[in-house]
Design an enzyme around this catalytic site. Structure first.
Site, PDB file in Angstrom:
ATOM      1  N   HIS A   1       0.822  -1.215   0.000  1.00  0.00           N
ATOM      2  CA  HIS A   1       0.000   0.000   0.000  1.00  0.00           C
ATOM      3  C   HIS A   1       0.853   1.261   0.000  1.00  0.00           C
ATOM      4  CE1 HIS A   1      -3.312  -2.810   0.904  1.00  0.00           C
ATOM      5  NE2 HIS A   1      -3.963  -1.943   0.160  1.00  0.00           N
TER       6      HIS A   1
ATOM      7  N   HIS B   1       5.893 -14.526   6.139  1.00  0.00           N
ATOM      8  CA  HIS B   1       6.438 -13.498   7.026  1.00  0.00           C
ATOM      9  C   HIS B   1       5.457 -13.167   8.142  1.00  0.00           C
ATOM     10  CE1 HIS B   1       8.043  -9.722   8.507  1.00  0.00           C
ATOM     11  NE2 HIS B   1       9.190 -10.070   7.955  1.00  0.00           N
TER      12      HIS B   1
ATOM     13  N   GLU C   1       5.621 -13.670  12.082  1.00  0.00           N
ATOM     14  CA  GLU C   1       5.119 -12.553  12.897  1.00  0.00           C
ATOM     15  C   GLU C   1       3.606 -12.416  12.904  1.00  0.00           C
ATOM     16  OE1 GLU C   1       7.049  -8.995  11.508  1.00  0.00           O
ATOM     17  OE2 GLU C   1       9.047  -9.857  11.789  1.00  0.00           O
TER      18      GLU C   1
ATOM     19  N   HIS D   1      15.119 -14.397   6.923  1.00  0.00           N
ATOM     20  CA  HIS D   1      14.142 -15.188   7.687  1.00  0.00           C
ATOM     21  C   HIS D   1      14.254 -16.679   7.338  1.00  0.00           C
ATOM     22  CE1 HIS D   1      12.083 -12.024   9.757  1.00  0.00           C
ATOM     23  NE2 HIS D   1      11.824 -11.365   8.652  1.00  0.00           N
TER      24      HIS D   1
HETATM   25 CO    CO Z   1      11.061  -9.463   8.521  1.00  0.00          CO
END
Ligand code: CO
Length: 303
Positions: free
Chosen positions: A131, A188, A218, A250
């Protein structure tokens, strides 16, 4: 979530033409000298979060090669939406070509004579980064002597049909698994409402077979949720793969790493044998082609 036809911006032709028509009637000779006589020039901007892991770069290279093959005559530029990654790269690799933010890349394209830009969002879902990219495109389209039109593609996972196609492509792209072995995908996760996409992906995977489980670092579902489902479905082994554009930090540390809270040791301690696969989504041909399809839709919408 934005429809491709509303994600881009252009000035309202009727309103912007009224003063021009008045001027043409009153003083045609003055207008001819100052009108926008630039020829149309279309370009593509590939906009990714970015990665500072050199081995992860191959995913972007692969996507770029696919886009070049699809649109051989359209000049191609890159932008990284993560300022953190851009600063890290500038520090670690000062000799490498500079990477720009979407705002800087679009401004440079405008100065280089581009009038129309199709932006391919290499983000996984329409969250904060996506966005932000759309707002940047809106702000930079229609400026005097600047870009006439900038359209941003949808990310990989946006509409239900995108999720359905991606679930099929990802499941087929994953390495062959033994009986009793699940495919566990690490997304993620985000505080943005678009986090719901992960649970929706689980729904689409479940329709193809109950052997693919989606978790996030997360967001929702968590690793605990994944472990509960692995047990419920009787899996004792798992292939671990990132549900991220590239296999960056990650994937290497939080999924396949040896630290206590990394997914591999956590699942192995719970009795699930793990085989990590360090390949980002963009490295799977069938998935990369879905991104190229999003770009094609955006290119077709440019006027
Ligand atoms: Co991250």
């Amino acid at each position: 979530m934005l429809h491709p036809h509303t994600a881009g911006v252009r000035c309202t032709p009727l309103l912007s033409c009224v003063p021009l028509i008045l001027l043409l009637l009153l003083a045609p000779q003055a207008v001819s000298a100052h009108g926008d006589a630039r020829p149309d020039k279309t370009g593509i901007l590939l906009a990714a979060f970015g990665t500072s892991v050199p081995e992860a770069q191959s995913a972007y290279d692969k996507l770029e090669a696919l886009v070049r093959r699809e649109f051989p005559d359209v000049p191609l530029h890159w932008a990284y939406t993560s300022g953190m990654v851009r600063r890290k790269l500038a520090q670690e690799r000062p000799e490498a070509p500079e990477l720009f933010s979407p705002a800087a890349a679009l401004t440079r394209m405008a100065d280089a004579g581009f009038t129309h830009v199709a932006v391919l969002s290499l983000h996984v879902l329409p969250g904060e980064e996506y966005h932000g990219l759309v707002r940047t495109a809106q702000a930079l389209a229609g400026l005097p002597k600047g870009l006439k039109q900038v359209r941003v593609s949808l990310p990989l996972l946006a509409r239900s049909e995108d999720l359905e196609a991606a679930a099929k492509a990802i499941r087929e792209a994953a390495p062959q698994r033994a009986p009793g072995e699940a495919l566990v995908l690490m997304g993620h996760g985000t505080h943005h409402p678009a986090d719901v996409v992960y649970a929706a992906m689980q729904y689409h995977f479940d329709r193809l077979g109950k052997d693919v489980l989606v978790g996030t670092v997360e967001g929702f579902p968590s690793l605990d949720d994944v472990l509960a489902l692995l047990r419920e479905r009787g899996f004792t082994k798992a292939t671990l793969m990132p549900l991220m554009t590239v296999a960056g930090d990650h994937a290497r540390n939080d999924m396949a790493g040896d630290e206590d809270d990394s997914w591999k040791p956590v699942l192995e301690a719970a009795g699930i044998g793990c085989t990590p696969v360090l390949a980002g989504l963009a490295e799977h041909d069938a998935v990369a082609r879905l991104w190229v399809e999003q770009l094609r839709t955006t290119m077709q919408a440019l006027e």
